[in-house]
Design a protein around this motif. Structure first.
Motif, PDB file in Angstrom:
ATOM      1  N   TYR A   1       0.847  -1.203   0.000  1.00 18.42           N
ATOM      2  CA  TYR A   1       0.000   0.000   0.000  1.00 18.42           C
ATOM      3  C   TYR A   1       0.881   1.251   0.000  1.00 18.42           C
ATOM      4  O   TYR A   1       0.636   2.194  -0.757  1.00 18.42           O
ATOM      5  N   ASN A   2       1.905   1.253   0.852  1.00 12.19           N
ATOM      6  CA  ASN A   2       2.775   2.434   0.951  1.00 12.19           C
ATOM      7  C   ASN A   2       3.505   2.715  -0.358  1.00 12.19           C
ATOM      8  O   ASN A   2       3.745   3.869  -0.705  1.00 12.19           O
ATOM      9  N   LEU A   3       3.832   1.641  -1.069  1.00 11.50           N
ATOM     10  CA  LEU A   3       4.502   1.792  -2.370  1.00 11.50           C
ATOM     11  C   LEU A   3       3.551   2.471  -3.365  1.00 11.50           C
ATOM     12  O   LEU A   3       3.920   3.424  -4.067  1.00 11.50           O
ATOM     13  N   LYS A   4       2.308   1.982  -3.408  1.00 14.69           N
ATOM     14  CA  LYS A   4       1.297   2.582  -4.296  1.00 14.69           C
ATOM     15  C   LYS A   4       1.038   4.038  -3.894  1.00 14.69           C
ATOM     16  O   LYS A   4       0.885   4.914  -4.750  1.00 14.69           O
ATOM     17  N   LEU A   5       0.974   4.291  -2.571  1.00 15.37           N
ATOM     18  CA  LEU A   5       0.695   5.643  -2.070  1.00 15.37           C
ATOM     19  C   LEU A   5       1.801   6.611  -2.481  1.00 15.37           C
ATOM     20  O   LEU A   5       1.533   7.765  -2.825  1.00 15.37           O
ATOM     21  N   LYS A   6       3.030   6.111  -2.468  1.00 13.43           N
ATOM     22  CA  LYS A   6       4.173   6.951  -2.869  1.00 13.43           C
ATOM     23  C   LYS A   6       3.989   7.413  -4.317  1.00 13.43           C
ATOM     24  O   LYS A   6       4.201   8.580  -4.656  1.00 13.43           O
ATOM     25  N   ILE A   7       3.534   6.506  -5.160  1.00 10.95           N
ATOM     26  CA  ILE A   7       3.295   6.833  -6.579  1.00 10.95           C
ATOM     27  C   ILE A   7       2.125   7.824  -6.689  1.00 10.95           C
ATOM     28  O   ILE A   7       2.191   8.821  -7.409  1.00 10.95           O
ATOM     29  N   ALA A   8       1.050   7.526  -5.956  1.00 10.93           N
ATOM     30  CA  ALA A   8      -0.137   8.395  -5.995  1.00 10.93           C
ATOM     31  C   ALA A   8       0.196   9.801  -5.514  1.00 10.93           C
ATOM     32  O   ALA A   8      -0.273  10.791  -6.082  1.00 10.93           O
ATOM     33  N   ARG A   9       1.011   9.893  -4.482  1.00  5.36           N
ATOM     34  CA  ARG A   9       1.382  11.219  -3.959  1.00  5.36           C
ATOM     35  C   ARG A   9       2.210  12.000  -4.972  1.00  5.36           C
ATOM     36  O   ARG A   9       2.033  13.204  -5.124  1.00  5.36           O
ATOM     37  N   LYS A  10       3.083  11.292  -5.662  1.00  6.05           N
ATOM     38  CA  LYS A  10       3.943  11.956  -6.657  1.00  6.05           C
ATOM     39  C   LYS A  10       3.132  12.429  -7.865  1.00  6.05           C
ATOM     40  O   LYS A  10       3.269  13.560  -8.328  1.00  6.05           O
ATOM     41  N   LEU A  11       2.240  11.562  -8.345  1.00  2.43           N
ATOM     42  CA  LEU A  11       1.524  11.863  -9.588  1.00  2.43           C
ATOM     43  C   LEU A  11       0.260  12.718  -9.388  1.00  2.43           C
ATOM     44  O   LEU A  11      -0.053  13.567 -10.207  1.00  2.43           O
ATOM     45  N   ILE A  12      -0.463  12.475  -8.302  1.00  8.53           N
ATOM     46  CA  ILE A  12      -1.782  13.107  -8.118  1.00  8.53           C
ATOM     47  C   ILE A  12      -1.841  14.023  -6.901  1.00  8.53           C
ATOM     48  O   ILE A  12      -2.149  15.210  -7.002  1.00  8.53           O
ATOM     49  N   PHE A  13      -1.541  13.464  -5.733  1.00  5.72           N
ATOM     50  CA  PHE A  13      -1.756  14.213  -4.490  1.00  5.72           C
ATOM     51  C   PHE A  13      -0.838  15.424  -4.334  1.00  5.72           C
ATOM     52  O   PHE A  13      -1.169  16.360  -3.606  1.00  5.72           O
ATOM     53  N   SER A  14       0.301  15.404  -5.012  1.00  7.87           N
ATOM     54  CA  SER A  14       1.216  16.564  -4.931  1.00  7.87           C
ATOM     55  C   SER A  14       0.516  17.834  -5.443  1.00  7.87           C
ATOM     56  O   SER A  14       0.776  18.937  -4.971  1.00  7.87           O
ATOM     57  N   LYS A  15      -0.422  17.633  -6.402  1.00  8.35           N
ATOM     58  CA  LYS A  15      -1.167  18.784  -6.948  1.00  8.35           C
ATOM     59  C   LYS A  15      -2.176  19.319  -5.919  1.00  8.35           C
ATOM     60  O   LYS A  15      -2.460  20.508  -5.876  1.00  8.35           O
ATOM     61  N   TRP A  16      -2.713  18.429  -5.091  1.00  5.97           N
ATOM     62  CA  TRP A  16      -3.599  18.867  -4.007  1.00  5.97           C
ATOM     63  C   TRP A  16      -2.809  19.750  -3.048  1.00  5.97           C
ATOM     64  O   TRP A  16      -3.265  20.800  -2.633  1.00  5.97           O
ATOM     65  N   GLN A  17      -1.613  19.259  -2.698  1.00  7.94           N
ATOM     66  CA  GLN A  17      -0.767  20.009  -1.759  1.00  7.94           C
ATOM     67  C   GLN A  17      -0.416  21.377  -2.330  1.00  7.94           C
ATOM     68  O   GLN A  17      -0.460  22.380  -1.617  1.00  7.94           O
ATOM     69  N   GLU A  18      -0.067  21.381  -3.621  1.00  8.58           N
ATOM     70  CA  GLU A  18       0.279  22.648  -4.301  1.00  8.58           C
ATOM     71  C   GLU A  18      -0.871  23.655  -4.182  1.00  8.58           C
ATOM     72  O   GLU A  18      -0.655  24.829  -3.907  1.00  8.58           O
ATOM     73  N   ALA A  19      -2.089  23.179  -4.392  1.00 15.02           N
ATOM     74  CA  ALA A  19      -3.264  24.055  -4.351  1.00 15.02           C
ATOM     75  C   ALA A  19      -3.460  24.659  -2.965  1.00 15.02           C
ATOM     76  O   ALA A  19      -4.062  25.716  -2.808  1.00 15.02           O
ATOM     77  N   LEU A  20      -2.932  23.975  -1.927  1.00 19.94           N
ATOM     78  CA  LEU A  20      -3.064  24.465  -0.554  1.00 19.94           C
ATOM     79  C   LEU A  20      -1.764  25.113  -0.066  1.00 19.94           C
ATOM     80  O   LEU A  20      -1.527  25.225   1.137  1.00 19.94           O
ATOM     81  N   GLY A  21      -0.929  25.511  -1.010  1.00 21.70           N
ATOM     82  CA  GLY A  21       0.287  26.240  -0.652  1.00 21.70           C
ATOM     83  C   GLY A  21       1.558  25.413  -0.672  1.00 21.70           C
ATOM     84  O   GLY A  21       2.666  25.954  -0.674  1.00 21.70           O
ATOM     85  N   GLY A  22       1.407  24.072  -0.637  1.00 19.29           N
ATOM     86  CA  GLY A  22       2.573  23.198  -0.784  1.00 19.29           C
ATOM     87  C   GLY A  22       3.355  22.909   0.483  1.00 19.29           C
ATOM     88  O   GLY A  22       4.293  22.106   0.467  1.00 19.29           O
ATOM     89  N   GLN A  23       3.013  23.566   1.613  1.00 15.00           N
ATOM     90  CA  GLN A  23       3.812  23.386   2.839  1.00 15.00           C
ATOM     91  C   GLN A  23       2.981  22.881   4.031  1.00 15.00           C
ATOM     92  O   GLN A  23       3.484  22.819   5.147  1.00 15.00           O
ATOM     93  N   LEU A  24       1.708  22.562   3.802  1.00 12.81           N
ATOM     94  CA  LEU A  24       0.834  22.217   4.935  1.00 12.81           C
ATOM     95  C   LEU A  24       1.268  20.934   5.638  1.00 12.81           C
ATOM     96  O   LEU A  24       1.396  19.889   5.012  1.00 12.81           O
ATOM     97  N   ASP A  25       1.507  21.036   6.942  1.00 15.32           N
ATOM     98  CA  ASP A  25       1.859  19.861   7.751  1.00 15.32           C
ATOM     99  C   ASP A  25       0.624  19.286   8.422  1.00 15.32           C
ATOM    100  O   ASP A  25       0.552  18.101   8.684  1.00 15.32           O
ATOM    101  N   VAL A  26      -0.333  20.162   8.716  1.00 14.82           N
ATOM    102  CA  VAL A  26      -1.506  19.686   9.449  1.00 14.82           C
ATOM    103  C   VAL A  26      -2.667  20.670   9.317  1.00 14.82           C
ATOM    104  O   VAL A  26      -2.469  21.877   9.226  1.00 14.82           O
ATOM    105  N   LEU A  27      -3.887  20.108   9.282  1.00 13.10           N
ATOM    106  CA  LEU A  27      -5.118  20.903   9.356  1.00 13.10           C
ATOM    107  C   LEU A  27      -5.812  20.502  10.647  1.00 13.10           C
ATOM    108  O   LEU A  27      -5.912  19.312  10.956  1.00 13.10           O
ATOM    109  N   VAL A  28      -6.266  21.478  11.419  1.00 16.94           N
ATOM    110  CA  VAL A  28      -7.010  21.182  12.650  1.00 16.94           C
ATOM    111  C   VAL A  28      -8.471  21.505  12.368  1.00 16.94           C
ATOM    112  O   VAL A  28      -8.795  22.608  11.943  1.00 16.94           O
ATOM    113  N   CYS A  29      -9.330  20.513  12.581  1.00 19.61           N
ATOM    114  CA  CYS A  29     -10.732  20.665  12.179  1.00 19.61           C
ATOM    115  C   CYS A  29     -11.660  20.582  13.381  1.00 19.61           C
ATOM    116  O   CYS A  29     -11.515  19.718  14.235  1.00 19.61           O
ATOM    117  N   GLY A  30     -12.614  21.519  13.437  1.00 18.54           N
ATOM    118  CA  GLY A  30     -13.581  21.510  14.529  1.00 18.54           C
ATOM    119  C   GLY A  30     -14.890  22.127  14.099  1.00 18.54           C
ATOM    120  O   GLY A  30     -15.099  22.380  12.920  1.00 18.54           O
TER     121      GLY A  30
END
Length: 590
Positions: free
Chosen positions: A313-342
């Motif tokens: 799973y972690n191997l697949k996730l590494k690929i998914a993060r590189k190809l897809i999820f990195s763009k999600w991070q970029e859209a949120l500024g690229g440096q987010l370590d954590v979101l606190v939700c309430g």
């Protein structure tokens, strides 16, 4: 100075431990203007000296009403608190009647407002508030007194020793602020929080936030008049985190890219909107890109926290993060370590998929009356459980009453409701605050909220229905913007639904359906009604027969704070919604 006992100790602690050049940063026009820790303290002292010269006494009240989060709010907050007076933060979006009620009930002597719109509301009712001496604005407004006049009045330092005397006379158990809760029914109640209430909550919550002290940036946009964001902002000050204030919800995307924050607080509705936008972009893709997008999404939905995923799973996730999820991070500024939700229940799938994308979401729970945090997930110590609100803070005691209600005791629990002993005695019994929420604590100590006690209802068949559980499940549908489950005393549950008109337009375009020109036309469209029935049937499968939503009516209105459907914290005003749609109610049950 490690002893933090009062709210105004936080900036001084920051100055000693992590002095920042950008402690508080607000955008004026096109420029981000930085205020250093030292300047923050200097200006707060100016405000204290000015108010003392105006004759502000201990225990007087100063209201602050701001349409956006900004540096001035914090300078004035600390400046007022140092005099032994209390701040009364007020939601900018409430009605003039509520402004009048809160200013009178709190007997506010002064009022600080952000802009012309708020000023006009206050000016309209000012003559009905006998205690109100003066109104100051943060923005420069013609014929209005500006907060810079206070800075000017406090410039001369000869009475700083009086400020110090006032500060030294303030005890940790003294009242610091009165926060009027946005009641879903009736008049707002004034929650009295002491310095100790909020300080203890900050210090108990701090270990759960995984950030490097003195080396992080936060973006703040949830209203500071709400205790959740306000407590977090004191926590940022304690941790030496630079705070940048977002301009508005419309400019969030732009601000995220400019600031590149490491941490941010969010409410579930915002994450739902972000996810829906990402999903919509994914559906527009074609070929291999589209397949990869939905492969990554499916993978994300299977994510397990606390390093519980296997090697493959972690191997697949590494690929998914590189190809897809990195763009999600970029859209949120690229440096987010954590979101606190309430503020409301977060859908488990959102916590799962954002965490898979490398943007962990820590869901917490609390109320204004508990300053607010009672429990929160944490990234260390196997501290995340999706679908839960985390483990209870160390120092807070929680027990579950026989009827399932969550009871809370701790230094963070309010001293009562202002000028309302009866409601205080109803809320605090035998030393425990009665939250009004129903929940369970699992064998690993994770707290899970299942419903609001007051919102559960019985059908005519005698079966209990928990509307929030149903509503949270239905809101996972992209067709549904808002939903309220009804049916107290009736033979079956039903629902009022506000469609997501934006998503309906996308869906209609894909299916070549002519929807009609107005919301009224759209909700009468036979194909739309059939599509909503399909959504309800799908979700109903997860519930017992007595809980299933058997009928529904679509509403043409956009449910909003302004139109009275929602409280400022985006909770449903159930009685008002029932009243607004009583004709639809009779149509369902007649």
């Amino acid at each position: 100075m490690n002893n933090i006992n009062r709210l105004f100790d936080f900036p001084y602690y920051q100055l000693e431990k992590y002095p920042l050049s950008d402690a508080l940063v607000t955008k004026y026009g096109n420029e981000w203007v930085k205020t250093s820790t030292q300047e923050y303290i200097d200006k707060a002292n100016c405000i204290s000296r000015a108010f003392l010269r105006l004759g502000l006494n201990k225990n007087e009240k100063v209201a602050i009403i701001s349409s956006n989060n900004r540096t001035e709010w914090h300078i004035c907050d600390i400046g007022v608190l140092q005099t032994g007076a209390q701040t009364v933060p007020i939601y900018p979006t409430i009605s003039e009647d509520d402004y009048e009620y809160i200013l009178n009930h709190s007997e506010s002597s002064y009022c600080l407002v952000s802009d012309e719109e708020v000023l006009n509301k206050v000016n309209a009712i000012k003559h009905k508030v006998a205690s109100l001496k003066e109104v100051y604005t943060f923005n420069e407004i013609e014929n209005a007194k500006n907060w810079k006049e206070l800075l000017e009045l406090g410039k001369e330092t000869s009475n700083q020793d009086v400020v110090e005397d006032r500060k030294n006379s303030i005890k940790t158990e003294d009242l610091a602020t009165i926060i009027y809760t946005s009641g879903t029914t009736g008049r707002p109640k004034g929650v009295m929080l002491t310095h100790q209430n909020i300080v203890s909550d900050v210090l108990m919550s701090a270990p759960r936030v995984p950030l490097v002290k003195g080396q992080a940036k936060a973006l703040s946009f949830l209203p500071i008049c709400h205790i959740f964001e306000r407590m977090i902002l004191y926590l940022y000050q304690y941790y030496g985190i630079s705070v940048y204030f977002a301009e508005s919800i419309e400019k969030m995307s732009e601000n995220l890219k400019e600031v590149k924050p490491n941490v941010m607080t969010v409410v579930p509705r915002l994450l739902e909107k972000v996810y829906d936008k990402i999903y919509a972009k994914g559906t527009d893709l074609t070929g291999i890109k589209k397949k990869l997008f939905f492969w990554a999404l499916d993978l994300g939905m299977q994510y397990k926290p606390n390093n519980e995923n296997d090697f493959l799973y972690n191997l697949k996730l590494k690929i998914a993060r590189k190809l897809i999820f990195s763009k999600w991070q970029e859209a949120l500024g690229g440096q987010l370590d954590v979101l606190v939700c309430g503020s409301a229940a977060l859908q488990e799938r959102l916590a799962r998929v954002f965490s898979a994308a490398g943007i962990p979401v820590l869901e917490g729970y609390g109320l204004t009356e508990t300053s607010p945090v009672i429990s929160v997930n944490e990234l260390n110590n196997k501290g995340v459980r999706f679908g839960s609100v985390g483990r209870v803070l160390q120092g807070v005691e929680v027990k579950i009453a026989e009827d399932g209600e969550i009871l809370c005791k701790g230094p963070n629990v309010m001293i009562g409701y202002y000028k309302d002993q009866e409601k205080t005695d109803e809320a605090i019994k035998n030393g425990y605050f009665h939250t009004g929420d129903i929940g369970v604590i699992d064998s690993d100590g994770f707290l899970k909220i299942t419903d609001r006690k007051k919102e559960m209802f019985k059908t005519s068949g005698g079966k209990y229905v928990a509307p929030q559980v149903l509503e949270n499940s239905f809101k996972q549908s992209r067709f549904i913007e808002q939903i309220m489950v009804i049916g107290e005393g009736q033979k079956m549950p039903a629902a009022f639904i506000q469609p997501s008109f934006e998503f309906l337009a996308e869906w209609a375009k894909r299916k070549n359906i002519e929807l009609g020109n107005t919301p009224e036309d759209i909700i009468k469209n036979e194909r739309v009604i059939k599509r909503f029935q399909k959504e309800l049937d799908r979700v109903n499968e997860n519930f017992g027969n007595w809980e299933k939503v058997k009928k529904f009516e679509l509403t043409p209105d956009i449910w909003s704070i302004e139109s009275g459907h929602l409280t400022p914290t985006m909770k449903l005003k159930r009685k008002i919604i029932l009243e607004k749609y009583k004709d639809l109610y009779h149509k369902i049950y007649s």
